[in-house]
Design a protein around this motif. Structure first.
Motif, short mmCIF file in Angstrom:
data_model
loop_
_atom_site.label_atom_id
_atom_site.label_comp_id
_atom_site.label_asym_id
_atom_site.label_seq_id
_atom_site.Cartn_x
_atom_site.Cartn_y
_atom_site.Cartn_z
N UNK A 6 -1.51 -0.11 -31.71
CA UNK A 6 -1.22 -0.57 -30.35
C UNK A 6 -2.11 0.01 -29.27
N UNK A 7 -2.92 1.01 -29.60
CA UNK A 7 -3.70 1.69 -28.56
C UNK A 7 -5.12 1.12 -28.57
N UNK A 8 -5.24 -0.11 -28.08
CA UNK A 8 -6.48 -0.86 -28.20
C UNK A 8 -7.06 -1.18 -26.83
N UNK A 9 -8.35 -1.52 -26.84
CA UNK A 9 -9.09 -1.87 -25.62
C UNK A 9 -9.12 -3.38 -25.51
N UNK A 10 -8.17 -3.94 -24.76
CA UNK A 10 -8.06 -5.40 -24.66
C UNK A 10 -9.24 -5.99 -23.90
N UNK A 11 -9.73 -5.28 -22.91
CA UNK A 11 -10.88 -5.79 -22.15
C UNK A 11 -12.09 -5.99 -23.06
N UNK A 12 -12.26 -5.11 -24.03
CA UNK A 12 -13.36 -5.25 -24.97
C UNK A 12 -13.21 -6.53 -25.79
N UNK A 13 -11.98 -6.89 -26.12
CA UNK A 13 -11.74 -8.11 -26.88
C UNK A 13 -11.98 -9.35 -26.03
N UNK A 14 -11.60 -9.29 -24.77
CA UNK A 14 -11.65 -10.46 -23.89
C UNK A 14 -13.06 -10.70 -23.36
N UNK A 15 -13.72 -9.64 -22.89
CA UNK A 15 -15.05 -9.79 -22.27
C UNK A 15 -15.81 -8.50 -22.46
N UNK A 16 -16.43 -8.36 -23.62
CA UNK A 16 -17.11 -7.10 -23.96
C UNK A 16 -18.27 -6.79 -23.02
N UNK A 17 -18.76 -7.82 -22.32
CA UNK A 17 -19.90 -7.61 -21.43
C UNK A 17 -19.50 -6.94 -20.11
N UNK A 18 -18.21 -6.91 -19.82
CA UNK A 18 -17.75 -6.32 -18.56
C UNK A 18 -17.52 -4.82 -18.77
N UNK A 19 -18.20 -4.02 -17.96
CA UNK A 19 -18.05 -2.58 -18.05
C UNK A 19 -17.58 -2.00 -16.73
N UNK A 20 -17.53 -0.70 -16.65
CA UNK A 20 -17.17 -0.03 -15.40
C UNK A 20 -18.39 0.71 -14.88
N UNK A 21 -18.39 0.96 -13.59
CA UNK A 21 -19.52 1.63 -12.96
C UNK A 21 -19.74 3.00 -13.60
#
Length: 256
Positions: A56-71
């Motif tokens: 359950x401790x997963x990175x959903x943003x990586x699954x949805x849009x791996x190209x989007x990162x943080x500053x």
């Protein structure tokens, strides 16, 4: 330009007292419900993206849009904020929550049939007493939550009431059983009122959630057991009790 949403999430994480044992015990009931809701929401995302192995401790943003990162500066400050935080899965979900916040800034279109804000219940849980440890159960330092499976968590009833007033009303010491008053006019989906029986250190306390928006002593259950009260009741879950409390607080606050 720095993503303001990511920075807001970073600010929330920075403000958390990860070692606040007193708050963890005080809010044990609500923290358990919040963790179960996090498990339910992320189970839906994991199943939709074939990521059950990472749940359950997963990175959903990586699954949805791996190209989007943080500053980069946000990422650096985040790692500084997580220094000394354990376990590793907790750090992973904190990073994932910040990345999730970045999706909103990037205007990524998200599936409409999946739960919104999958990390919000977990963040609220953190803010009410810190993190967790994973052993045979998820140990919330005051409550234990069974991990279960993706499928079992998908079947769990949603817990959507995250308002502090509602969460506070669910927190109390001892073993708690909730009951709803019902009649021909008031059904389980339209409750007349709720009471709870709380047993703590051998003592039993019967309390009703009143128009004063707090739990107050009641004789209802004792009188019913003695045959002096004709108003019937049924046992309900904490999720159902939370729904009633949320509705009552919203309605009565608007009337004042």
């Amino acid at each position: 330009m720095t993503d303001d949403r990511s920075r807001v999430m970073l600010g929330r994480l920075r403000a958390i007292d990860w070692g606040d044992d007193a708050a963890a015990y005080e809010h044990a009931n609500s923290r358990a419900l919040l963790m179960r809701e996090y498990l339910r929401r992320t189970a839906a995302w994991a199943k939709a993206y074939d990521a059950e192995a990472s749940w359950p401790f997963l990175d959903i943003a990586q699954l949805v849009a791996s190209e989007v990162g943080i500053a980069p500066e946000v990422a650096t400050e985040l790692e500084e904020a997580l220094t000394g935080v354990a376990p590793s899965s907790l750090k992973r979900t904190c990073r994932a929550a910040v990345r999730w916040a970045a999706l909103g800034h990037a205007a990524v279109e998200l599936p409409s049939d999946l739960p919104e804000d999958p990390y919000e219940p977990l963040l609220v849980m953190f803010e009410r007493g810190g993190g967790y440890f994973v052993e045979e159960f998820i140990d919330l330092n005051g409550a234990m939550v069974r991990l279960g499976t993706v499928e079992s968590n998908l079947a769990a009833p949603p817990f959507l009431t995250l308002a502090p007033t509602t969460l506070d009303a669910l927190d109390a010491e001892g073993d708690i059983t909730y009951y709803a008053k019902i009649s021909d006019e008031y059904t389980r989906n339209n409750l007349r009122g709720i009471v709870r029986r709380r047993t703590d250190e051998g003592q039993t306390y019967d309390e009703a959630f009143t128009r004063n928006l707090r739990w107050e002593p009641t004789e209802y259950l004792r009188l019913y057991e003695l045959g002096h009260n004709e108003v019937d009741h049924v046992e309900i879950s904490a999720v159902e009790a939370a729904r009633f409390i949320e509705t009552a607080v919203t309605k009565l606050t608007a009337m004042r």
